[in-house]
Design a protein around this motif. Structure first.
Motif, PDB file in Angstrom:
ATOM      1  N   PRO A  51      59.908  76.495  21.240  1.00 40.37           N
ATOM      2  CA  PRO A  51      59.340  75.896  22.467  1.00 40.37           C
ATOM      3  C   PRO A  51      58.338  74.781  22.198  1.00 40.37           C
ATOM      4  O   PRO A  51      58.197  73.870  23.023  1.00 40.37           O
ATOM      5  CB  PRO A  51      58.666  77.096  23.147  1.00 40.37           C
ATOM      6  CG  PRO A  51      59.463  78.281  22.690  1.00 40.37           C
ATOM      7  CD  PRO A  51      59.852  77.970  21.280  1.00 40.37           C
ATOM      8  N   ASN A  52      57.642  74.818  21.050  1.00 38.31           N
ATOM      9  CA  ASN A  52      56.668  73.764  20.740  1.00 38.31           C
ATOM     10  C   ASN A  52      57.330  72.537  20.111  1.00 38.31           C
ATOM     11  O   ASN A  52      56.643  71.598  19.698  1.00 38.31           O
ATOM     12  CB  ASN A  52      55.577  74.302  19.817  1.00 38.31           C
ATOM     13  CG  ASN A  52      56.099  74.663  18.434  1.00 38.31           C
ATOM     14  OD1 ASN A  52      57.306  74.670  18.186  1.00 38.31           O
ATOM     15  ND2 ASN A  52      55.191  74.984  17.531  1.00 38.31           N
ATOM     16  N   GLY A  53      58.669  72.548  19.997  1.00 32.74           N
ATOM     17  CA  GLY A  53      59.387  71.420  19.440  1.00 32.74           C
ATOM     18  C   GLY A  53      59.599  71.481  17.949  1.00 32.74           C
ATOM     19  O   GLY A  53      60.236  70.590  17.372  1.00 32.74           O
ATOM     20  N   VAL A  64      68.465  60.311   9.985  1.00 30.20           N
ATOM     21  CA  VAL A  64      68.178  61.730   9.749  1.00 30.20           C
ATOM     22  C   VAL A  64      67.137  61.874   8.642  1.00 30.20           C
ATOM     23  O   VAL A  64      66.181  62.654   8.763  1.00 30.20           O
ATOM     24  CB  VAL A  64      69.473  62.483   9.375  1.00 30.20           C
ATOM     25  CG1 VAL A  64      69.150  63.923   8.956  1.00 30.20           C
ATOM     26  CG2 VAL A  64      70.452  62.480  10.532  1.00 30.20           C
ATOM     27  N   ILE A  65      67.317  61.139   7.555  1.00 30.02           N
ATOM     28  CA  ILE A  65      66.386  61.208   6.424  1.00 30.02           C
ATOM     29  C   ILE A  65      65.009  60.681   6.828  1.00 30.02           C
ATOM     30  O   ILE A  65      63.974  61.246   6.451  1.00 30.02           O
ATOM     31  CB  ILE A  65      66.955  60.428   5.228  1.00 30.02           C
ATOM     32  CG1 ILE A  65      68.213  61.135   4.702  1.00 30.02           C
ATOM     33  CG2 ILE A  65      65.920  60.288   4.125  1.00 30.02           C
ATOM     34  CD1 ILE A  65      68.975  60.348   3.654  1.00 30.02           C
ATOM     35  N   ALA A  66      64.974  59.608   7.600  1.00 27.90           N
ATOM     36  CA  ALA A  66      63.687  59.025   8.020  1.00 27.90           C
ATOM     37  C   ALA A  66      62.906  59.976   8.918  1.00 27.90           C
ATOM     38  O   ALA A  66      61.672  59.963   8.934  1.00 27.90           O
ATOM     39  CB  ALA A  66      63.936  57.700   8.734  1.00 27.90           C
ATOM     40  N   ALA A  67      63.620  60.807   9.681  1.00 24.45           N
ATOM     41  CA  ALA A  67      62.960  61.698  10.649  1.00 24.45           C
ATOM     42  C   ALA A  67      62.629  63.067  10.083  1.00 24.45           C
ATOM     43  O   ALA A  67      61.968  63.858  10.761  1.00 24.45           O
ATOM     44  CB  ALA A  67      63.855  61.860  11.882  1.00 24.45           C
ATOM     45  N   LYS A  68      63.044  63.363   8.853  1.00 24.38           N
ATOM     46  CA  LYS A  68      62.920  64.743   8.367  1.00 24.38           C
ATOM     47  C   LYS A  68      61.468  65.185   8.178  1.00 24.38           C
ATOM     48  O   LYS A  68      61.145  66.357   8.353  1.00 24.38           O
ATOM     49  CB  LYS A  68      63.699  64.923   7.068  1.00 24.38           C
ATOM     50  CG  LYS A  68      63.115  64.239   5.852  1.00 24.38           C
ATOM     51  CD  LYS A  68      63.941  64.568   4.606  1.00 24.38           C
ATOM     52  CE  LYS A  68      63.281  64.044   3.345  1.00 24.38           C
ATOM     53  NZ  LYS A  68      64.048  64.430   2.136  1.00 24.38           N
ATOM     54  N   GLY A  69      60.572  64.249   7.861  1.00 28.05           N
ATOM     55  CA  GLY A  69      59.183  64.632   7.646  1.00 28.05           C
ATOM     56  C   GLY A  69      58.458  65.044   8.909  1.00 28.05           C
ATOM     57  O   GLY A  69      57.416  65.693   8.848  1.00 28.05           O
ATOM     58  N   ASN A  70      59.002  64.702  10.065  1.00 31.88           N
ATOM     59  CA  ASN A  70      58.339  65.027  11.328  1.00 31.88           C
ATOM     60  C   ASN A  70      58.466  66.494  11.704  1.00 31.88           C
ATOM     61  O   ASN A  70      57.837  66.944  12.653  1.00 31.88           O
ATOM     62  CB  ASN A  70      58.918  64.173  12.458  1.00 31.88           C
ATOM     63  CG  ASN A  70      58.740  62.685  12.207  1.00 31.88           C
ATOM     64  OD1 ASN A  70      57.789  62.279  11.549  1.00 31.88           O
ATOM     65  ND2 ASN A  70      59.659  61.876  12.725  1.00 31.88           N
ATOM     66  N   HIS A  71      59.301  67.230  10.971  1.00 32.13           N
ATOM     67  CA  HIS A  71      59.583  68.612  11.369  1.00 32.13           C
ATOM     68  C   HIS A  71      59.250  69.612  10.266  1.00 32.13           C
ATOM     69  O   HIS A  71      59.710  70.742  10.293  1.00 32.13           O
ATOM     70  CB  HIS A  71      61.059  68.735  11.756  1.00 32.13           C
ATOM     71  CG  HIS A  71      61.534  67.649  12.677  1.00 32.13           C
ATOM     72  ND1 HIS A  71      61.031  67.493  13.947  1.00 32.13           N
ATOM     73  CD2 HIS A  71      62.441  66.663  12.509  1.00 32.13           C
ATOM     74  CE1 HIS A  71      61.628  66.452  14.525  1.00 32.13           C
ATOM     75  NE2 HIS A  71      62.475  65.932  13.667  1.00 32.13           N
ATOM     76  N   ASP A  72      58.433  69.215   9.303  1.00 27.31           N
ATOM     77  CA  ASP A  72      58.054  70.088   8.201  1.00 27.31           C
ATOM     78  C   ASP A  72      57.065  71.135   8.706  1.00 27.31           C
ATOM     79  O   ASP A  72      56.042  70.800   9.308  1.00 27.31           O
ATOM     80  CB  ASP A  72      57.428  69.256   7.081  1.00 27.31           C
ATOM     81  CG  ASP A  72      57.249  70.058   5.812  1.00 27.31           C
ATOM     82  OD1 ASP A  72      57.356  71.297   5.870  1.00 27.31           O
ATOM     83  OD2 ASP A  72      57.004  69.442   4.760  1.00 27.31           O
ATOM     84  N   LEU A  73      57.336  72.408   8.417  1.00 24.92           N
ATOM     85  CA  LEU A  73      56.450  73.478   8.863  1.00 24.92           C
ATOM     86  C   LEU A  73      55.044  73.341   8.281  1.00 24.92           C
ATOM     87  O   LEU A  73      54.063  73.743   8.910  1.00 24.92           O
ATOM     88  CB  LEU A  73      57.035  74.837   8.456  1.00 24.92           C
ATOM     89  CG  LEU A  73      58.011  75.509   9.423  1.00 24.92           C
ATOM     90  CD1 LEU A  73      58.496  76.825   8.847  1.00 24.92           C
ATOM     91  CD2 LEU A  73      57.368  75.732  10.783  1.00 24.92           C
ATOM     92  N   MET A 109      72.017  66.922  15.512  1.00 15.96           N
ATOM     93  CA  MET A 109      71.780  66.891  16.951  1.00 15.96           C
ATOM     94  C   MET A 109      72.041  65.489  17.488  1.00 15.96           C
ATOM     95  O   MET A 109      71.529  64.501  16.962  1.00 15.96           O
ATOM     96  CB  MET A 109      70.343  67.305  17.247  1.00 15.96           C
ATOM     97  CG  MET A 109      70.016  68.739  16.872  1.00 15.96           C
ATOM     98  SD  MET A 109      70.633  69.950  18.066  1.00 15.96           S
ATOM     99  CE  MET A 109      69.523  69.644  19.437  1.00 15.96           C
ATOM    100  N   ASN A 110      72.850  65.425  18.519  1.00 11.19           N
ATOM    101  CA  ASN A 110      73.228  64.125  19.092  1.00 11.19           C
ATOM    102  C   ASN A 110      72.169  63.678  20.105  1.00 11.19           C
ATOM    103  O   ASN A 110      72.431  63.553  21.302  1.00 11.19           O
ATOM    104  CB  ASN A 110      74.610  64.231  19.741  1.00 11.19           C
ATOM    105  CG  ASN A 110      75.203  62.868  20.046  1.00 11.19           C
ATOM    106  OD1 ASN A 110      74.648  61.848  19.658  1.00 11.19           O
ATOM    107  ND2 ASN A 110      76.321  62.853  20.746  1.00 11.19           N
ATOM    108  N   ASP A 111      70.952  63.470  19.591  1.00 15.64           N
ATOM    109  CA  ASP A 111      69.857  62.987  20.421  1.00 15.64           C
ATOM    110  C   ASP A 111      68.919  62.173  19.530  1.00 15.64           C
ATOM    111  O   ASP A 111      69.257  61.839  18.393  1.00 15.64           O
ATOM    112  CB  ASP A 111      69.118  64.143  21.117  1.00 15.64           C
ATOM    113  CG  ASP A 111      68.587  65.180  20.138  1.00 15.64           C
ATOM    114  OD1 ASP A 111      68.364  64.821  18.962  1.00 15.64           O
ATOM    115  OD2 ASP A 111      68.368  66.337  20.536  1.00 15.64           O
ATOM    116  N   SER A 112      67.749  61.871  20.028  1.00 22.18           N
ATOM    117  CA  SER A 112      66.831  61.003  19.295  1.00 22.18           C
ATOM    118  C   SER A 112      66.053  61.721  18.198  1.00 22.18           C
ATOM    119  O   SER A 112      65.302  61.079  17.457  1.00 22.18           O
ATOM    120  CB  SER A 112      65.842  60.361  20.274  1.00 22.18           C
ATOM    121  OG  SER A 112      65.099  61.359  20.969  1.00 22.18           O
ATOM    122  N   THR A 113      66.209  63.045  18.080  1.00 22.81           N
ATOM    123  CA  THR A 113      65.449  63.782  17.069  1.00 22.81           C
ATOM    124  C   THR A 113      66.103  63.715  15.697  1.00 22.81           C
ATOM    125  O   THR A 113      65.427  63.862  14.680  1.00 22.81           O
ATOM    126  CB  THR A 113      65.301  65.258  17.464  1.00 22.81           C
ATOM    127  OG1 THR A 113      66.601  65.883  17.491  1.00 22.81           O
ATOM    128  CG2 THR A 113      64.636  65.390  18.829  1.00 22.81           C
TER     129      THR A 113
END
Length: 339
Positions: free
Chosen positions: A244-246, A30-39, A208-212
Motif C-alpha cells: 500500500p505504501n508503494g 527498468v534498470i534506471a528505475a530499480k534503485g527507487n524500490h530498494d527496501l 509492469m506496463n506502467d510508469s514504474t
C-alpha cells in the motif's frame, strides 16, 4: 497423397541490434528505475519469512520402478509424485522448514534474522547428518536478487539481467507479448546471453506496463551449456508485489535444482520454497537488534502442527505431508536395523 505430421517454419536469421530496439529501450528504463524500490531506502523494516527445502530423487520412470531398487519397497513407490517444475515424477525423501523474522535498521545500520521455529521430516530423522545440508545450501544455493549487478551462485559470479554496469551489453532482450499477471498488465520479455559460452542466465521477465517499470515476475534458468559443476538444470521463479505504501517487495522465491553428480545413481533434485509476508516499516526499538535469549534446550525444533498450520504460507505436497507415515513404515520394515 502424402500427409506431413509437422511443418516447422523458421524465419531468416537476423542480426541482433541494440539501437532502436524496443526491448533494449524498455530494459534501460527498468534498470534506471530499480534503485527507487530498494527496501534499504527505508529507515526500518521487518517481515516474516517461511522457507522449506525438499531433497529427493528426480526423473522416477516406471521402468526405473519396475527394474530397480524401488520395486522391493512399496512404501517409497507411494511417495512418488509429479513435479511441474521438472515435468518428471520425483521421489521426495526429506524436507526441512523454517519460520523466521527479519529486521532492518538503516542507522546505525543493522540487520538481523531471528528463527522462530524449525521442523524436519524424512530420512534426516533416521540418519543424522548434522549441518552438512545447511552448509551446502549456504555455500552453493545462495539467495538471488535480480536487482543486484552481480549474482553469486554456485560459487560463481553471474551478471544479473538488471545489472546497471553491463546487462545491456551482456544479454540480448526480446519483447514476447503483453499479458496479465495477477490482474496487472505486464510486458513479457525474454533474455539470453549475447555469447552462449558466457556464464549467464536465460529466462523471462514480466515488467509492469506502467510508469514504474517494476518487475512483476521473473523466471530464470541456468543453461545446460554453462556446465556448472554437478548442476544439470536450475530454475528460479520469483514473484513481486506492491505494498500500500508503494514499496516493491519480493513475496515468493522458489528454486529447483536438478543434480547429476552421482553417475551410478539416480539424479537428485533440491527444491527450495520461500515466501515473505507481513511487511512493516514502523520504527523498531533498539532491543529488537540485541542478541536474543537462546531457545530452551538449545534447539528451535517445533513439532506442534498447529504452529505450522499458522505459519506455513506454502502448503505441503502430498508426498511431503506423507513423510511421517513413510518413515514409520520404513522403521518397521525388514532390514531397517541393519541399515
Amino acid at each position: 497423397e502424402t500427409e506431413m505430421k509437422e511443418v516447422l517454419v523458421k524465419p531468416d536469421k537476423q542480426r541482433y541490434r541494440r539501437k532502436n530496439n524496443p526491448a533494449v529501450d524498455l530494459m534501460k528504463k527498468v534498470i534506471a528505475a530499480k534503485g527507487n524500490h530498494d527496501l534499504s531506502l527505508n529507515d526500518y523494516y521487518r517481515y516474516d519469512k517461511y522457507q522449506r527445502i525438499t531433497l529427493g530423487f528426480n526423473n522416477i520412470t516406471q521402468e526405473f520402478i519396475d527394474s530397480g531398487f524401488l520395486r522391493h519397497y512399496p512404501t517409497l513407490i507411494d511417495q512418488v509424485e509429479y513435479c511441474p517444475q521438472t515435468q518428471t515424477r520425483i521421489l521426495p525423501i526429506t524436507y526441512n522448514e523454517t519460520v523466521s523474522e527479519h529486521m532492518y535498521r538503516k542507522s546505525p545500520k543493522d540487520e538481523r534474522e531471528f528463527i522462530r521455529g524449525t521442523h524436519s521430516e524424512g530420512v534426516t530423522e533416521l540418519f543424522r547428518t548434522g549441518d552438512i545440508g545447511t552448509v551446502m545450501l549456504q555455500r552453493f544455493f545462495t539467495n538471488v536478487n535480480i536487482y543486484d549487478n552481480s549474482i553469486l551462485l554456485l560459487e560463481r559470479q553471474f551478471t544479473s539481467p538488471l545489472s546497471t554496469s553491463n546487462a545491456i551489453s551482456f544479454y540480448q532482450y526480446f519483447i514476447m507479448d503483453t499479458v496479465m499477471v495477477d490482474k496487472d498488465p505486464c510486458i513479457e520479455l525474454s533474455f539470453v546471453p549475447q555469447n552462449p559460452q558466457d556464464f549467464g542466465f536465460s529466462g523471462r521477465l514480466w515488467i509492469m506496463n506502467d510508469s514504474t517499470y517494476r518487475v512483476k515476475r521473473c523466471l530464470i534458468h541456468l543453461p545446460v551449456r554453462s556446465s556448472v559443476n554437478f548442476i544439470s538444470n536450475m530454475t528460479i521463479e520469483q514473484d513481486f508485489s506492491t505494498l500500500p505504501n508503494g514499496q516493491r517487495v519480493l513475496v515468493r522465491d522458489n528454486m529447483i535444482v536438478e543434480m547429476g553428480a552421482l553417475k551410478k545413481f539416480h539424479n537428485m533434485f533440491l527444491k527450495r520454497t520461500t515466501s515473505y509476508s507481513s511487511f512493516d516499516f514502523t520504527p523498531l526499538a533498539d532491543v529488537c537488534f540485541e542478541v536474543r535469549e537462546k531457545p530452551r534446550e538449545g534447539t528451535t525444533e517445533i513439532n506442534d502442527e498447529g504452529f505450522w498450520q499458522q505459519h506455513r504460507t506454502d502448503s505441503l505436497t502430498r508426498s511431503e505431508a506423507n513423510m511421517p507415515n513413510m518413515i514409520n513404515r520404513i522403521q518397521k520394515s525388514k532390514g531397517y536395523g541393519w541399515i
